[in-house]
Design a protein around this motif. Structure first.
Motif, PDB file in Angstrom:
ATOM      1  N   TYR A   1      16.030  41.153   5.810  1.00  0.00           N
ATOM      2  CA  TYR A   1      14.331  42.018   6.424  1.00  0.00           C
ATOM      3  C   TYR A   1      14.790  43.066   7.276  1.00  0.00           C
ATOM      4  CZ  TYR A   1      12.723  37.486   3.864  1.00  0.00           C
ATOM      5  OH  TYR A   1      12.563  36.946   3.462  1.00  0.00           O
ATOM      6  N   ASP A   2      16.164  43.676   7.331  1.00  0.00           N
ATOM      7  CA  ASP A   2      16.304  44.891   7.938  1.00  0.00           C
ATOM      8  C   ASP A   2      16.165  46.195   7.536  1.00  0.00           C
ATOM      9  OD1 ASP A   2      17.013  45.764  10.188  1.00  0.00           O
ATOM     10  OD2 ASP A   2      18.885  46.164   9.978  1.00  0.00           O
ATOM     11  N   MET A   3      15.854  47.294   8.496  1.00  0.00           N
ATOM     12  CA  MET A   3      14.771  48.708   8.299  1.00  0.00           C
ATOM     13  C   MET A   3      16.056  49.556   8.435  1.00  0.00           C
ATOM     14  SD  MET A   3      13.300  49.824   5.320  1.00  0.00           S
ATOM     15  CE  MET A   3      12.307  48.710   5.676  1.00  0.00           C
ATOM     16  N   PRO A   4      17.636  50.211   7.770  1.00  0.00           N
ATOM     17  CA  PRO A   4      18.590  51.068   8.292  1.00  0.00           C
ATOM     18  C   PRO A   4      18.100  52.067   8.204  1.00  0.00           C
ATOM     19  CG  PRO A   4      18.815  50.478   6.209  1.00  0.00           C
ATOM     20  CD  PRO A   4      17.764  49.542   6.981  1.00  0.00           C
ATOM     21  N   ARG A   5      18.594  52.840  10.030  1.00  0.00           N
ATOM     22  CA  ARG A   5      18.854  53.681   9.580  1.00  0.00           C
ATOM     23  C   ARG A   5      18.890  55.169   8.922  1.00  0.00           C
ATOM     24  NH1 ARG A   5      18.105  51.383  14.866  1.00  0.00           N
ATOM     25  NH2 ARG A   5      16.094  51.564  16.347  1.00  0.00           N
ATOM     26  N   LEU A   6      19.893  55.293   8.731  1.00  0.00           N
ATOM     27  CA  LEU A   6      20.979  55.395   8.409  1.00  0.00           C
ATOM     28  C   LEU A   6      21.207  54.179   6.629  1.00  0.00           C
ATOM     29  CD1 LEU A   6      22.727  58.165   7.149  1.00  0.00           C
ATOM     30  CD2 LEU A   6      24.948  56.594   8.786  1.00  0.00           C
ATOM     31  N   SER A   7      21.524  55.172   5.481  1.00  0.00           N
ATOM     32  CA  SER A   7      22.369  54.588   4.029  1.00  0.00           C
ATOM     33  C   SER A   7      23.051  55.399   3.582  1.00  0.00           C
ATOM     34  CB  SER A   7      20.367  53.929   3.195  1.00  0.00           C
ATOM     35  OG  SER A   7      19.668  53.273   4.291  1.00  0.00           O
ATOM     36  N   LYS A   8      24.163  55.411   3.454  1.00  0.00           N
ATOM     37  CA  LYS A   8      25.073  55.765   2.347  1.00  0.00           C
ATOM     38  C   LYS A   8      25.236  55.637   1.182  1.00  0.00           C
ATOM     39  CE  LYS A   8      27.774  56.697   5.385  1.00  0.00           C
ATOM     40  NZ  LYS A   8      28.463  57.934   6.447  1.00  0.00           N
ATOM     41  N   CYS A   9      24.758  57.057  -0.125  1.00  0.00           N
ATOM     42  CA  CYS A   9      24.668  57.164  -1.243  1.00  0.00           C
ATOM     43  C   CYS A   9      25.466  57.769  -2.124  1.00  0.00           C
ATOM     44  CB  CYS A   9      23.159  57.252  -1.534  1.00  0.00           C
ATOM     45  SG  CYS A   9      22.640  57.766  -3.410  1.00  0.00           S
ATOM     46  N   SER A  10      25.789  57.190  -2.902  1.00  0.00           N
ATOM     47  CA  SER A  10      27.391  57.900  -4.301  1.00  0.00           C
ATOM     48  C   SER A  10      27.240  58.197  -5.790  1.00  0.00           C
ATOM     49  CB  SER A  10      28.281  57.302  -3.929  1.00  0.00           C
ATOM     50  OG  SER A  10      28.261  56.209  -3.977  1.00  0.00           O
ATOM     51  N   LEU A  11      25.918  58.121  -5.656  1.00  0.00           N
ATOM     52  CA  LEU A  11      25.393  57.611  -7.021  1.00  0.00           C
ATOM     53  C   LEU A  11      25.014  59.691  -6.949  1.00  0.00           C
ATOM     54  CD1 LEU A  11      22.092  55.598  -7.137  1.00  0.00           C
ATOM     55  CD2 LEU A  11      24.388  55.125  -7.723  1.00  0.00           C
ATOM     56  N   GLU A  12      25.411  58.918  -9.346  1.00  0.00           N
ATOM     57  CA  GLU A  12      24.835  60.908  -9.611  1.00  0.00           C
ATOM     58  C   GLU A  12      23.343  60.760 -10.073  1.00  0.00           C
ATOM     59  OE1 GLU A  12      26.989  60.651 -13.254  1.00  0.00           O
ATOM     60  OE2 GLU A  12      28.447  60.167 -13.046  1.00  0.00           O
ATOM     61  N   PRO A  13      23.269  62.473  -9.289  1.00  0.00           N
ATOM     62  CA  PRO A  13      24.277  63.863  -9.481  1.00  0.00           C
ATOM     63  C   PRO A  13      24.674  63.451  -8.308  1.00  0.00           C
ATOM     64  CG  PRO A  13      21.387  64.367  -9.484  1.00  0.00           C
ATOM     65  CD  PRO A  13      21.654  62.786 -10.024  1.00  0.00           C
ATOM     66  N   CYS A  14      24.575  62.842  -7.077  1.00  0.00           N
ATOM     67  CA  CYS A  14      25.026  63.896  -6.126  1.00  0.00           C
ATOM     68  C   CYS A  14      26.224  64.218  -5.818  1.00  0.00           C
ATOM     69  CB  CYS A  14      24.970  62.536  -5.081  1.00  0.00           C
ATOM     70  SG  CYS A  14      23.569  62.124  -4.593  1.00  0.00           S
ATOM     71  N   PRO A  15      26.844  64.507  -5.362  1.00  0.00           N
ATOM     72  CA  PRO A  15      27.773  65.588  -5.633  1.00  0.00           C
ATOM     73  C   PRO A  15      29.228  64.660  -4.794  1.00  0.00           C
ATOM     74  CG  PRO A  15      27.022  66.951  -4.325  1.00  0.00           C
ATOM     75  CD  PRO A  15      26.678  66.213  -4.240  1.00  0.00           C
ATOM     76  N   ASN A  16      28.911  63.777  -3.537  1.00  0.00           N
ATOM     77  CA  ASN A  16      29.641  63.451  -2.902  1.00  0.00           C
ATOM     78  C   ASN A  16      28.853  61.970  -2.349  1.00  0.00           C
ATOM     79  OD1 ASN A  16      28.674  64.579  -0.841  1.00  0.00           O
ATOM     80  ND2 ASN A  16      30.414  65.725  -0.312  1.00  0.00           N
ATOM     81  N   THR A  17      29.239  61.301  -1.546  1.00  0.00           N
ATOM     82  CA  THR A  17      28.770  60.424  -0.877  1.00  0.00           C
ATOM     83  C   THR A  17      28.195  61.163   0.480  1.00  0.00           C
ATOM     84  OG1 THR A  17      30.720  58.623  -1.338  1.00  0.00           O
ATOM     85  CG2 THR A  17      28.821  58.185   0.993  1.00  0.00           C
ATOM     86  N   VAL A  18      26.556  60.744   0.055  1.00  0.00           N
ATOM     87  CA  VAL A  18      25.878  61.335   1.538  1.00  0.00           C
ATOM     88  C   VAL A  18      25.072  60.517   2.089  1.00  0.00           C
ATOM     89  CG1 VAL A  18      25.718  63.101  -1.082  1.00  0.00           C
ATOM     90  CG2 VAL A  18      23.474  61.222  -0.225  1.00  0.00           C
ATOM     91  N   ASP A  19      24.250  61.021   3.606  1.00  0.00           N
ATOM     92  CA  ASP A  19      24.112  59.967   4.253  1.00  0.00           C
ATOM     93  C   ASP A  19      21.935  60.452   4.226  1.00  0.00           C
ATOM     94  OD1 ASP A  19      26.314  59.693   5.266  1.00  0.00           O
ATOM     95  OD2 ASP A  19      26.296  60.583   6.648  1.00  0.00           O
ATOM     96  N   CYS A  20      21.438  59.485   4.098  1.00  0.00           N
ATOM     97  CA  CYS A  20      20.272  59.512   3.820  1.00  0.00           C
ATOM     98  C   CYS A  20      19.308  59.019   4.584  1.00  0.00           C
ATOM     99  CB  CYS A  20      19.774  58.864   2.521  1.00  0.00           C
ATOM    100  SG  CYS A  20      20.129  59.774   1.552  1.00  0.00           S
ATOM    101  N   TYR A  21      18.369  59.564   5.166  1.00  0.00           N
ATOM    102  CA  TYR A  21      17.277  58.819   6.727  1.00  0.00           C
ATOM    103  C   TYR A  21      16.559  58.580   5.891  1.00  0.00           C
ATOM    104  CZ  TYR A  21      21.593  60.955   8.660  1.00  0.00           C
ATOM    105  OH  TYR A  21      23.074  61.669   8.879  1.00  0.00           O
ATOM    106  N   ILE A  22      15.681  57.128   6.780  1.00  0.00           N
ATOM    107  CA  ILE A  22      14.337  56.865   6.735  1.00  0.00           C
ATOM    108  C   ILE A  22      13.692  57.107   7.662  1.00  0.00           C
ATOM    109  CG2 ILE A  22      13.166  54.658   6.571  1.00  0.00           C
ATOM    110  CD1 ILE A  22      15.632  53.646   5.402  1.00  0.00           C
TER     111      ILE A  22
END
Length: 269
Positions: free
Chosen positions: A155-176
């Motif tokens: 039930y937590d809501m992280p400030r920073l999430s990692k994402c490496s799915l296509e079509p992302c060029p690499n592992t990107v940082d996403c912010y909520i």
């Protein structure tokens, strides 16, 4: 959705509910529906617009958002509130069915008798319908809490999430957007759901214990009646006419002397 119409529809269930059921209904509409309509929808209104990833690759932000939020909290809570409040309508429908059945009975019998003295009394099939609705409400609430926990891994809501799915060029940082505020509202809705589950369990225990106590009393009364019919009853004490009155204003010696004098007078006669 018109939550006011749902509230007016379910308010009729109050007169068929126990004290636990009235508290449950108040909890649902004050601490869940009202908070959901007034505050929660506004907090999650910007979740897609203000979801930012540190890349300009087209489609990357949308794919990451879908991965992090497979289903919106708002839509999941809306489904939860609809499914949890619907079992209460089973009780109202059963009472209406009894009332219509009683009206048909009155029209076919001119002696003024009723099929049900009180159609809203929780006896017979209505008791089982009411108990089944409580089990459904508690089970649905617990099921939606598990779904929320399973989808978001807590039930937590992280400030920073990692994402490496296509079509992302690499592992990107996403912010909520506003993660702390969303976490507070998420915990509030989870705690209120847990309290509603607890109230349902208390009402289930109360109904079962009350039913068992009533059956025990009826069975005990039947056993006493059968015992009285099969055994001859004798007086355990002499009738009141055989008791001798003791004057409280006299001493014990004077009372004994008075009793002896009455016995002597009776023997002479």
């Amino acid at each position: 959705m018109n939550w006011g119409a749902l509230e007016s529809l379910l308010s009729g269930v109050n007169k068929y509910s126990t004290a636990f059921g009235r508290v449950w209904l108040s909890m649902v509409f004050v601490f869940r529906v009202l908070v959901f309509v007034v505050a929660a929808q506004r907090v999650w209104g910007d979740e897609n617009k203000d979801f930012v990833c540190n890349t300009r690759q087209p489609g990357c932000s949308n794919v990451c958002y879908d991965s992090i939020f497979p289903i919106s909290h708002i839509r999941l809570w809306a489904l939860q509130l609809i499914f949890v409040t619907c079992p209460s309508l089973m009780v109202t429908a059963h009472v209406k069915y009894r009332e219509e059945k009683d009206q048909k009975y009155i029209t076919t019998h001119t002696d003024g008798s009723h099929l049900y003295a009180n159609p809203g009394k929780k006896r017979g099939g209505l008791w089982w319908t009411y108990l089944f609705s409580l089990v459904l409400k508690a089970g649905l609430d617990a099921g939606f809490l598990y779904i929320l926990y399973h989808i978001y891994e807590g039930y937590d809501m992280p400030r920073l999430s990692k994402c490496s799915l296509e079509p992302c060029p690499n592992t990107v940082d996403c912010y909520i957007s506003r993660p702390t505020e969303k976490k507070i509202f998420t915990l509030f809705m989870v705690v209120s759901s847990a309290v509603c589950i607890f109230m349902c369990l208390c009402e289930i225990i109360y109904l079962i214990c009350k039913r068992l106590h009533k059956n025990f009393r009826v069975r005990h009364a039947d056993e006493r009646m059968q015992f009285a019919q099969t055994h001859e009853l004798t007086n355990l004490a002499p009738p009141r006419t055989q008791y001798r009155r003791v004057d409280p204003t006299l001493s014990s010696t004077q009372n004994l002397s008075r009793e002896k004098a009455e016995k002597m007078a009776t023997s002479k006669v």
